[in-house]
Scaffold this active site. Structure first.
Site, PDB file in Angstrom:
ATOM      1  N   ASP A  47       2.982  62.736  -4.164  1.00  0.00           N
ATOM      2  CA  ASP A  47       3.133  63.313  -3.127  1.00  0.00           C
ATOM      3  C   ASP A  47       1.786  63.988  -3.600  1.00  0.00           C
ATOM      4  O   ASP A  47       1.552  64.646  -4.144  1.00  0.00           O
ATOM      5  CB  ASP A  47       4.034  64.643  -3.163  1.00  0.00           C
ATOM      6  CG  ASP A  47       4.035  65.382  -1.553  1.00  0.00           C
ATOM      7  OD1 ASP A  47       4.582  65.020  -0.712  1.00  0.00           O
ATOM      8  OD2 ASP A  47       2.426  66.464  -1.723  1.00  0.00           O
ATOM      9  N   TYR A  52      -6.243  67.655  -0.431  1.00  0.00           N
ATOM     10  CA  TYR A  52      -6.318  67.949  -2.349  1.00  0.00           C
ATOM     11  C   TYR A  52      -7.236  67.099  -2.614  1.00  0.00           C
ATOM     12  O   TYR A  52      -7.522  67.339  -3.867  1.00  0.00           O
ATOM     13  CB  TYR A  52      -4.556  67.748  -2.647  1.00  0.00           C
ATOM     14  CG  TYR A  52      -3.088  67.707  -1.940  1.00  0.00           C
ATOM     15  CD1 TYR A  52      -3.369  69.380  -1.458  1.00  0.00           C
ATOM     16  CD2 TYR A  52      -2.479  67.247  -2.248  1.00  0.00           C
ATOM     17  CE1 TYR A  52      -1.877  69.483  -0.552  1.00  0.00           C
ATOM     18  CE2 TYR A  52      -0.999  68.064  -2.431  1.00  0.00           C
ATOM     19  CZ  TYR A  52      -0.911  69.193  -1.428  1.00  0.00           C
ATOM     20  OH  TYR A  52       0.178  69.268  -0.322  1.00  0.00           O
ATOM     21  N   LYS A  77      -0.749  63.100   3.424  1.00  0.00           N
ATOM     22  CA  LYS A  77      -0.211  64.224   4.553  1.00  0.00           C
ATOM     23  C   LYS A  77      -1.733  64.242   5.500  1.00  0.00           C
ATOM     24  O   LYS A  77      -2.508  64.359   5.012  1.00  0.00           O
ATOM     25  CB  LYS A  77       0.147  65.538   3.986  1.00  0.00           C
ATOM     26  CG  LYS A  77       0.677  65.447   3.320  1.00  0.00           C
ATOM     27  CD  LYS A  77       1.464  66.746   2.525  1.00  0.00           C
ATOM     28  CE  LYS A  77       2.393  67.527   1.562  1.00  0.00           C
ATOM     29  NZ  LYS A  77       1.781  67.025   0.419  1.00  0.00           N
ATOM     30  N   HIS A 110       0.416  67.889   8.121  1.00  0.00           N
ATOM     31  CA  HIS A 110       0.519  68.719   7.149  1.00  0.00           C
ATOM     32  C   HIS A 110       1.236  70.055   7.076  1.00  0.00           C
ATOM     33  O   HIS A 110       1.527  70.580   6.833  1.00  0.00           O
ATOM     34  CB  HIS A 110      -0.888  68.516   6.607  1.00  0.00           C
ATOM     35  CG  HIS A 110      -0.922  69.012   4.659  1.00  0.00           C
ATOM     36  ND1 HIS A 110      -1.643  69.171   3.998  1.00  0.00           N
ATOM     37  CD2 HIS A 110      -0.323  70.246   4.102  1.00  0.00           C
ATOM     38  CE1 HIS A 110      -1.239  69.539   3.050  1.00  0.00           C
ATOM     39  NE2 HIS A 110      -0.159  70.694   3.205  1.00  0.00           N
TER      40      HIS A 110
HETATM   41  P1  NAD Z   1       5.880  74.463  -8.129  1.00  0.00           P
HETATM   42  O1  NAD Z   1       6.473  75.260  -7.537  1.00  0.00           O
HETATM   43  O2  NAD Z   1       5.715  72.970  -8.185  1.00  0.00           O
HETATM   44  O3  NAD Z   1       4.637  74.975  -9.177  1.00  0.00           O
HETATM   45  C1  NAD Z   1       3.441  74.777 -10.044  1.00  0.00           C
HETATM   46  C2  NAD Z   1       2.846  75.304 -11.175  1.00  0.00           C
HETATM   47  O4  NAD Z   1       4.839  75.374 -11.516  1.00  0.00           O
HETATM   48  C3  NAD Z   1       2.248  74.588 -12.248  1.00  0.00           C
HETATM   49  O5  NAD Z   1       1.186  75.237 -11.636  1.00  0.00           O
HETATM   50  C4  NAD Z   1       2.826  74.937 -13.511  1.00  0.00           C
HETATM   51  O6  NAD Z   1       2.477  76.006 -14.211  1.00  0.00           O
HETATM   52  C5  NAD Z   1       4.165  75.345 -13.415  1.00  0.00           C
HETATM   53  N1  NAD Z   1       5.537  74.562 -13.880  1.00  0.00           N
HETATM   54  C6  NAD Z   1       5.632  73.404 -13.908  1.00  0.00           C
HETATM   55  N2  NAD Z   1       6.283  72.772 -14.475  1.00  0.00           N
HETATM   56  C7  NAD Z   1       6.873  73.575 -15.274  1.00  0.00           C
HETATM   57  C8  NAD Z   1       7.619  73.605 -16.751  1.00  0.00           C
HETATM   58  N3  NAD Z   1       8.453  73.315 -16.635  1.00  0.00           N
HETATM   59  N4  NAD Z   1       7.660  75.119 -16.950  1.00  0.00           N
HETATM   60  C9  NAD Z   1       6.915  75.898 -16.546  1.00  0.00           C
HETATM   61  N5  NAD Z   1       5.974  75.633 -15.796  1.00  0.00           N
HETATM   62  C10 NAD Z   1       5.954  75.095 -14.896  1.00  0.00           C
HETATM   63  O7  NAD Z   1       4.249  74.041  -6.687  1.00  0.00           O
HETATM   64  P2  NAD Z   1       3.450  73.454  -6.175  1.00  0.00           P
HETATM   65  O8  NAD Z   1       2.335  72.697  -7.232  1.00  0.00           O
HETATM   66  O9  NAD Z   1       2.690  74.140  -5.185  1.00  0.00           O
HETATM   67  O10 NAD Z   1       4.475  72.751  -5.563  1.00  0.00           O
HETATM   68  C11 NAD Z   1       4.975  70.911  -5.916  1.00  0.00           C
HETATM   69  C12 NAD Z   1       3.944  69.915  -4.551  1.00  0.00           C
HETATM   70  O11 NAD Z   1       4.354  70.722  -3.895  1.00  0.00           O
HETATM   71  C13 NAD Z   1       2.877  70.181  -4.714  1.00  0.00           C
HETATM   72  O12 NAD Z   1       1.580  69.655  -5.886  1.00  0.00           O
HETATM   73  C14 NAD Z   1       2.702  69.456  -3.211  1.00  0.00           C
HETATM   74  O13 NAD Z   1       2.665  68.174  -3.503  1.00  0.00           O
HETATM   75  C15 NAD Z   1       3.727  69.430  -1.920  1.00  0.00           C
HETATM   76  N6  NAD Z   1       2.875  70.819  -1.454  1.00  0.00           N
HETATM   77  C16 NAD Z   1       2.872  71.204  -0.015  1.00  0.00           C
HETATM   78  C17 NAD Z   1       2.009  71.615   0.414  1.00  0.00           C
HETATM   79  C18 NAD Z   1       1.886  71.791   1.848  1.00  0.00           C
HETATM   80  O14 NAD Z   1       2.177  72.429   2.862  1.00  0.00           O
HETATM   81  N7  NAD Z   1       3.535  70.684   2.375  1.00  0.00           N
HETATM   82  C19 NAD Z   1       1.995  73.359  -0.157  1.00  0.00           C
HETATM   83  C20 NAD Z   1       2.542  72.681  -0.867  1.00  0.00           C
HETATM   84  C21 NAD Z   1       2.207  71.803  -2.495  1.00  0.00           C
END
Ligand code: NAD
Length: 277
Positions: A47, A52, A77, A110
């Site tokens: 994704d 990004y 997106k 998005h």
């Molecule tokens: P997330 O909830 O996936 O959190 C990511 C953070 O969690 C990482 O930086 C890491 O520090 C921590 N983490 C990951 N695995 C871990 C583990 N096993 N143990 C401990 N800590 C851990 O947040 P995100 O990246 O914002 O969301 C996931 C994905 O969703 C994004 O990468 C993106 O592709 C998507 N996203 C979309 C939107 C949107 O507006 N559509 C907004 C935000 C994110």
């Protein structure tokens, strides 16, 4: 590691792996390595987003992996400032070009940006991508129920997916139920709370982690999967990617699920789509 990721049927007729890998805030300089690691770990659903700034590197990683294109589910997106009439087609074509692919598995609006009132026109253009096969499925992100209602009323194609903020303190019950009624699949962004609150320290999550001898992040991802959410956690660390992918060897009990369900505070940690412009 058991790695049979369930496939979820979309209204487009295609299927999405329920567990994928997100690359928000992955620096372009790191993205090829990170995505190659994710593919090596076993993820087959990536994704990204034009916003990004790492589509080129995602595409490079897919090619370097040697994995056939049709074995990878790829989402990107439309960037917020490309919503303007006439820009949507060009932005979509540039995404295909940067990713180095001739079709997307899923293309999302998005953000709805309601103050600009462009999403209905944008969706009309999205429908052309679905109709000519360059997007196998089209969907939205950060849409609230009123935005979905308006879209459904005017659209020929119902969005396949709405990708929204969703994690244990913000469970989106009303939206999930609305979407289930309309055949729109719920995809969780920020599934681990983006590290913005002490999710992993919460008692029901700690208790389930201890009971199953797994990490708290695995419990949270398991809760998403058993709830029915499509989930796309992000990590730059290969160990954590592997941990997040290793969630098919245990199952939360009904009591453990209920205890996590009870954590809902209906509280966002990200932007409110009604206000993001
Ligand atoms: P997330 O909830 O996936 O959190 C990511 C953070 O969690 C990482 O930086 C890491 O520090 C921590 N983490 C990951 N695995 C871990 C583990 N096993 N143990 C401990 N800590 C851990 O947040 P995100 O990246 O914002 O969301 C996931 C994905 O969703 C994004 O990468 C993106 O592709 C998507 N996203 C979309 C939107 C949107 O507006 N559509 C907004 C935000 C994110």
């Amino acid at each position: 590691m058991t790695s049979s990721v369930p496939l979820i049927q979309l209204n487009s007729g295609t299927q999405i792996p329920q567990l994928g890998f997100g690359v928000f805030l992955v620096d372009p300089a790191d993205t090829q390595r990170v995505v190659e690691d994710a593919l090596a770990v076993g993820y087959r659903h990536i994704d990204t987003a034009t916003g990004y700034n790492n589509e080129t590197e995602v595409g490079a990683a897919i090619r370097a992996s040697g994995i056939p294109r049709d074995e990878i589910f790829l989402t990107t997106k439309l960037r917020n400032d490309h919503h303007k009439a006439g820009d949507v087609e060009g932005s979509f074509a540039r995404s295909l070009d940067m990713l180095g692919v001739d079709y997307l598995d899923l293309y999302l609006i998005h953000w709805p940006l309601p103050a600009r009132d462009l999403y209905l026109d944008t969706w009309r253009t999205f429908e052309t991508f679905a109709n000519d096969g360059r997007a196998r499925a089209i969907g939205v992100s950060n849409f609230l129920i009123p935005h979905l209602e308006r879209l459904i009323e005017h659209a020929d194609i119902v969005p396949a997916v709405n990708q929204v903020e969703l994690h244990p303190i913000f469970q989106q019950r009303e939206l999930r139920s609305f979407q289930a009624t309309h055949g729109i699949k719920t995809e969780a962004w920020g599934p681990l709370g983006q590290g913005k609150y002490d999710l992993f320290g919460m008692a029901p999550i700690q208790a389930a982690a201890a009971a199953h001898s797994v990490q708290p992040a695995q419990v949270v991802l398991r809760w998403h999967l058993q709830t029915g959410n499509i989930v796309i956690p992000k990590s730059n660390s290969r160990d954590r990617m592997a941990q997040n992918f290793d969630v098919f060897g245990f199952e939360l009990s009904a009591d453990e699920m209920a205890a996590i369900d009870a954590l809902d505070e209906n509280r966002r940690v990200g932007g409110n789509p009604a206000e993001v412009d």
